[in-house]
Motif scaffolding. Structure first.
Motif, PDB file in Angstrom:
ATOM      1  N   TRP A 101      12.850   1.080  -2.701  1.00 20.82           N
ATOM      2  CA  TRP A 101      13.043   1.091  -1.504  1.00 20.82           C
ATOM      3  C   TRP A 101      13.563  -0.099  -0.758  1.00 20.82           C
ATOM      4  CZ3 TRP A 101       7.586   3.686   0.100  1.00 20.82           C
ATOM      5  CH2 TRP A 101       7.467   5.043  -0.488  1.00 20.82           C
ATOM      6  N   SER A 102      14.296   0.134   0.279  1.00 23.05           N
ATOM      7  CA  SER A 102      14.745  -1.062   0.957  1.00 23.05           C
ATOM      8  C   SER A 102      13.644  -1.627   1.714  1.00 23.05           C
ATOM      9  CB  SER A 102      15.883  -0.839   1.950  1.00 23.05           C
ATOM     10  OG  SER A 102      15.371   0.119   2.976  1.00 23.05           O
ATOM     11  N   ASP A 103      13.891  -2.975   2.092  1.00 23.32           N
ATOM     12  CA  ASP A 103      12.843  -3.846   2.765  1.00 23.32           C
ATOM     13  C   ASP A 103      12.422  -3.047   4.342  1.00 23.32           C
ATOM     14  OD1 ASP A 103      13.137  -5.474   1.034  1.00 23.32           O
ATOM     15  OD2 ASP A 103      14.045  -7.195   2.116  1.00 23.32           O
ATOM     16  N   GLY A 104      11.416  -2.944   4.408  1.00 22.12           N
ATOM     17  CA  GLY A 104      10.989  -2.630   5.989  1.00 22.12           C
ATOM     18  C   GLY A 104      11.230  -0.936   6.098  1.00 22.12           C
ATOM     19  N   GLN A 105      11.379  -0.323   4.976  1.00 24.66           N
ATOM     20  CA  GLN A 105      11.969   1.058   4.901  1.00 24.66           C
ATOM     21  C   GLN A 105      10.856   2.072   5.442  1.00 24.66           C
ATOM     22  OE1 GLN A 105      13.630   2.732   1.712  1.00 24.66           O
ATOM     23  NE2 GLN A 105      13.913   4.781   2.166  1.00 24.66           N
ATOM     24  N   VAL A 106       9.672   1.762   5.518  1.00 27.30           N
ATOM     25  CA  VAL A 106       8.501   2.755   6.229  1.00 27.30           C
ATOM     26  C   VAL A 106       7.648   2.087   7.351  1.00 27.30           C
ATOM     27  CG1 VAL A 106       8.198   3.954   4.229  1.00 27.30           C
ATOM     28  CG2 VAL A 106       6.815   2.103   4.302  1.00 27.30           C
ATOM     29  N   ASP A 107       7.189   2.544   8.116  1.00 29.06           N
ATOM     30  CA  ASP A 107       6.373   2.044   9.250  1.00 29.06           C
ATOM     31  C   ASP A 107       4.740   1.556   8.833  1.00 29.06           C
ATOM     32  OD1 ASP A 107       8.275   2.371  11.345  1.00 29.06           O
ATOM     33  OD2 ASP A 107       8.024   4.623  10.820  1.00 29.06           O
ATOM     34  N   HIS A 108       4.426   2.584   7.970  1.00 32.23           N
ATOM     35  CA  HIS A 108       2.869   2.400   7.689  1.00 32.23           C
ATOM     36  C   HIS A 108       3.015   2.477   6.188  1.00 32.23           C
ATOM     37  CE1 HIS A 108       1.643   1.595  11.802  1.00 32.23           C
ATOM     38  NE2 HIS A 108       2.323   2.925  11.978  1.00 32.23           N
ATOM     39  N   VAL A 109       1.832   2.191   5.245  1.00 34.96           N
ATOM     40  CA  VAL A 109       1.762   2.503   3.893  1.00 34.96           C
ATOM     41  C   VAL A 109       0.255   2.945   3.719  1.00 34.96           C
ATOM     42  CG1 VAL A 109       1.768   1.512   1.651  1.00 34.96           C
ATOM     43  CG2 VAL A 109       3.273   0.940   3.179  1.00 34.96           C
ATOM     44  N   ALA A 110       0.146   4.061   2.907  1.00 38.33           N
ATOM     45  CA  ALA A 110      -1.234   4.759   2.195  1.00 38.33           C
ATOM     46  C   ALA A 110      -0.980   4.350   0.734  1.00 38.33           C
ATOM     47  CB  ALA A 110      -1.477   5.808   2.711  1.00 38.33           C
ATOM     48  N   SER A 111      -2.380   3.756   0.365  1.00 39.57           N
ATOM     49  CA  SER A 111      -2.452   3.853  -1.324  1.00 39.57           C
ATOM     50  C   SER A 111      -3.886   4.136  -1.596  1.00 39.57           C
ATOM     51  CB  SER A 111      -2.269   2.402  -1.750  1.00 39.57           C
ATOM     52  OG  SER A 111      -2.185   2.336  -3.180  1.00 39.57           O
ATOM     53  N   ILE A 112      -3.794   5.357  -2.128  1.00 34.63           N
ATOM     54  CA  ILE A 112      -5.010   6.115  -2.184  1.00 34.63           C
ATOM     55  C   ILE A 112      -5.565   6.255  -3.827  1.00 34.63           C
ATOM     56  CG2 ILE A 112      -6.355   8.179  -1.837  1.00 34.63           C
ATOM     57  CD1 ILE A 112      -4.303   8.645   0.678  1.00 34.63           C
ATOM     58  N   ALA A 113      -6.862   5.780  -4.155  1.00 34.32           N
ATOM     59  CA  ALA A 113      -7.535   5.920  -5.297  1.00 34.32           C
ATOM     60  C   ALA A 113      -6.578   5.595  -6.587  1.00 34.32           C
ATOM     61  CB  ALA A 113      -7.710   7.355  -5.415  1.00 34.32           C
ATOM     62  N   ALA A 114      -5.417   4.556  -6.562  1.00 32.16           N
ATOM     63  CA  ALA A 114      -4.856   4.202  -7.579  1.00 32.16           C
ATOM     64  C   ALA A 114      -4.698   2.691  -7.862  1.00 32.16           C
ATOM     65  CB  ALA A 114      -3.397   4.591  -7.085  1.00 32.16           C
ATOM     66  N   SER A 115      -5.063   1.909  -7.035  1.00 34.01           N
ATOM     67  CA  SER A 115      -4.964   0.362  -7.164  1.00 34.01           C
ATOM     68  C   SER A 115      -5.714  -0.058  -8.495  1.00 34.01           C
ATOM     69  CB  SER A 115      -5.365  -0.335  -6.153  1.00 34.01           C
ATOM     70  OG  SER A 115      -6.651  -0.190  -5.762  1.00 34.01           O
ATOM     71  N   HIS A 116      -6.991   0.683  -9.026  1.00 38.98           N
ATOM     72  CA  HIS A 116      -7.811   0.192  -9.725  1.00 38.98           C
ATOM     73  C   HIS A 116      -7.090   0.308 -11.115  1.00 38.98           C
ATOM     74  CE1 HIS A 116      -8.732   4.497  -9.900  1.00 38.98           C
ATOM     75  NE2 HIS A 116      -8.993   4.419 -11.012  1.00 38.98           N
ATOM     76  N   HIS A 117      -5.908   0.810 -11.231  1.00 35.35           N
ATOM     77  CA  HIS A 117      -5.081   1.177 -12.237  1.00 35.35           C
ATOM     78  C   HIS A 117      -4.202  -0.099 -12.447  1.00 35.35           C
ATOM     79  CE1 HIS A 117      -6.647   4.713 -13.956  1.00 35.35           C
ATOM     80  NE2 HIS A 117      -6.297   5.209 -12.849  1.00 35.35           N
ATOM     81  N   VAL A 118      -4.108  -0.889 -11.306  1.00 34.74           N
ATOM     82  CA  VAL A 118      -2.969  -1.849 -11.051  1.00 34.74           C
ATOM     83  C   VAL A 118      -3.389  -3.429 -11.491  1.00 34.74           C
ATOM     84  CG1 VAL A 118      -1.264  -2.934  -9.859  1.00 34.74           C
ATOM     85  CG2 VAL A 118      -1.643  -0.577  -9.508  1.00 34.74           C
ATOM     86  N   GLU A 119      -3.021  -4.201 -12.610  1.00 36.28           N
ATOM     87  CA  GLU A 119      -3.582  -5.394 -12.904  1.00 36.28           C
ATOM     88  C   GLU A 119      -3.063  -6.525 -12.178  1.00 36.28           C
ATOM     89  OE1 GLU A 119      -4.752  -7.823 -16.911  1.00 36.28           O
ATOM     90  OE2 GLU A 119      -3.204  -6.353 -17.005  1.00 36.28           O
ATOM     91  N   ARG A 120      -1.799  -6.393 -11.546  1.00 32.78           N
ATOM     92  CA  ARG A 120      -1.121  -7.508 -10.825  1.00 32.78           C
ATOM     93  C   ARG A 120      -1.242  -7.181  -9.545  1.00 32.78           C
ATOM     94  NH1 ARG A 120       4.429  -6.777 -12.255  1.00 32.78           N
ATOM     95  NH2 ARG A 120       4.899  -8.588 -11.115  1.00 32.78           N
ATOM     96  N   LYS A 121      -2.344  -7.163  -8.883  1.00 34.86           N
ATOM     97  CA  LYS A 121      -2.724  -6.998  -7.565  1.00 34.86           C
ATOM     98  C   LYS A 121      -1.845  -7.489  -6.489  1.00 34.86           C
ATOM     99  CE  LYS A 121      -6.645  -4.162  -8.081  1.00 34.86           C
ATOM    100  NZ  LYS A 121      -6.594  -4.030  -9.606  1.00 34.86           N
ATOM    101  N   THR A 122      -1.827  -8.870  -6.490  1.00 37.99           N
ATOM    102  CA  THR A 122      -1.058  -9.555  -5.167  1.00 37.99           C
ATOM    103  C   THR A 122       0.300  -9.022  -5.412  1.00 37.99           C
ATOM    104  OG1 THR A 122      -2.517 -11.305  -5.644  1.00 37.99           O
ATOM    105  CG2 THR A 122      -0.558 -11.731  -4.395  1.00 37.99           C
ATOM    106  N   ALA A 123       0.961  -8.974  -6.864  1.00 39.67           N
ATOM    107  CA  ALA A 123       2.410  -8.475  -6.650  1.00 39.67           C
ATOM    108  C   ALA A 123       2.268  -7.073  -6.143  1.00 39.67           C
ATOM    109  CB  ALA A 123       2.792  -8.454  -8.102  1.00 39.67           C
ATOM    110  N   PHE A 124       1.594  -6.148  -6.423  1.00 36.82           N
ATOM    111  CA  PHE A 124       1.586  -4.851  -5.729  1.00 36.82           C
ATOM    112  C   PHE A 124       1.486  -4.699  -4.300  1.00 36.82           C
ATOM    113  CE2 PHE A 124      -1.271  -0.860  -4.973  1.00 36.82           C
ATOM    114  CZ  PHE A 124      -0.062   0.103  -4.881  1.00 36.82           C
TER     115      PHE A 124
END
Length: 239
Positions: free
Chosen positions: A87-110
């Motif tokens: 996606w492009s920069d600023g393409q959405v107004d808000h973000v939801a991330s549900i029940a998945a970040s515990h599978h992401v090791e690079r938290k700050t990058a995400f």
């Protein structure tokens, strides 16, 4: 730890089957997230990762949803990456991330990538399991012993997650510990849902029911039954 796209490349189809079988089971969870976003009509929510586009059913009229998921188990093309969104920069107004970040090791990058695609002033609601909680134990100890991929989550932690969000350019507005309820018609539907959602193998329905009841708790309600599912929800603003 296996990356999100690998885990759900392997068992995303089973997960999706559960969500299609009981599309309203997690309604409480999704509505809690949407209520914290408070999206006005005309705005667009980025759903990352979107799985099988489950959040869309709970979005208010007039609000758009743009979803992305890198896992082939949900029908994505190979090669997706949660830390490099298409996606492009600023393409959405808000973000939801549900029940998945515990599978992401690079938290700050995400979190930084979520910030990139969100407009300035937009909100993020990050909803997942808390470190040291009964839910975390259920997933790592029980689910990980019986599913096809194992389970070793990097769960949310109040201080560490807030630090990672701040490093990525988000300001935390609220941290809530929420007891959501997954609702079902009866015990048979609950166990069928859990076996498919978590891709449990080599365990019968009675054992699944005993484990979820002892570890999480199941309440009987007038319209059926509810599985307790404690979560942590961060609400943050994009600086």
């Amino acid at each position: 730890m296996q990356a999100y796209h690998i885990v759900f490349g392997a068992r995303g189809t089973s997960y999706d089957n559960a969500m299609r079988m009981c599309p309203d089971a997690r309604a409480d969870e999704f509505r809690q997230v949407v209520s914290r976003l408070s999206p006005p009509a005309g705005s667009i929510i980025g759903d990352i990762p979107a799985g099988g586009d489950y959040l869309r059913r709970f979005i208010p009229p007039g609000v758009g949803v743009l979803g992305f998921d890198p896992a082939t188990g949900f029908g994505a093309r190979p090669g997706g990456d949660l830390c490099s969104l298409p996606w492009s920069d600023g393409q959405v107004d808000h973000v939801a991330s549900i029940a998945a970040s515990h599978h992401v090791e690079r938290k700050t990058a995400f979190f930084a990538e979520l910030r990139r695609v969100c407009r300035p002033g937009g909100r993020l609601v990050l909803a997942d399991v808390e470190t040291g909680s009964a839910t975390a134990s259920f997933l790592d100890d029980f689910v990980g012993s019986y599913n096809t991929t194992g389970h070793s989550g990097l769960f949310l932690h109040e201080r560490e997650t807030a630090d990672a969000l701040r490093s990525a350019g988000w300001t935390t507005l609220a941290v809530d510990r929420v007891l959501v309820r997954w609702r079902f018609r009866d015990f048979s539907e609950l166990t069928a849902f859990c076996r498919s959602l978590f891709d449990l193998r080599g365990i019968d329905e009675d054992e699944v029911l005993r484990e979820v009841n002892e570890r999480m708790g199941v309440d009987e309600e007038l319209s059926g039954i509810a599985l307790r599912w404690p979560m942590m929800m961060f609400t943050a603003r994009r600086d």
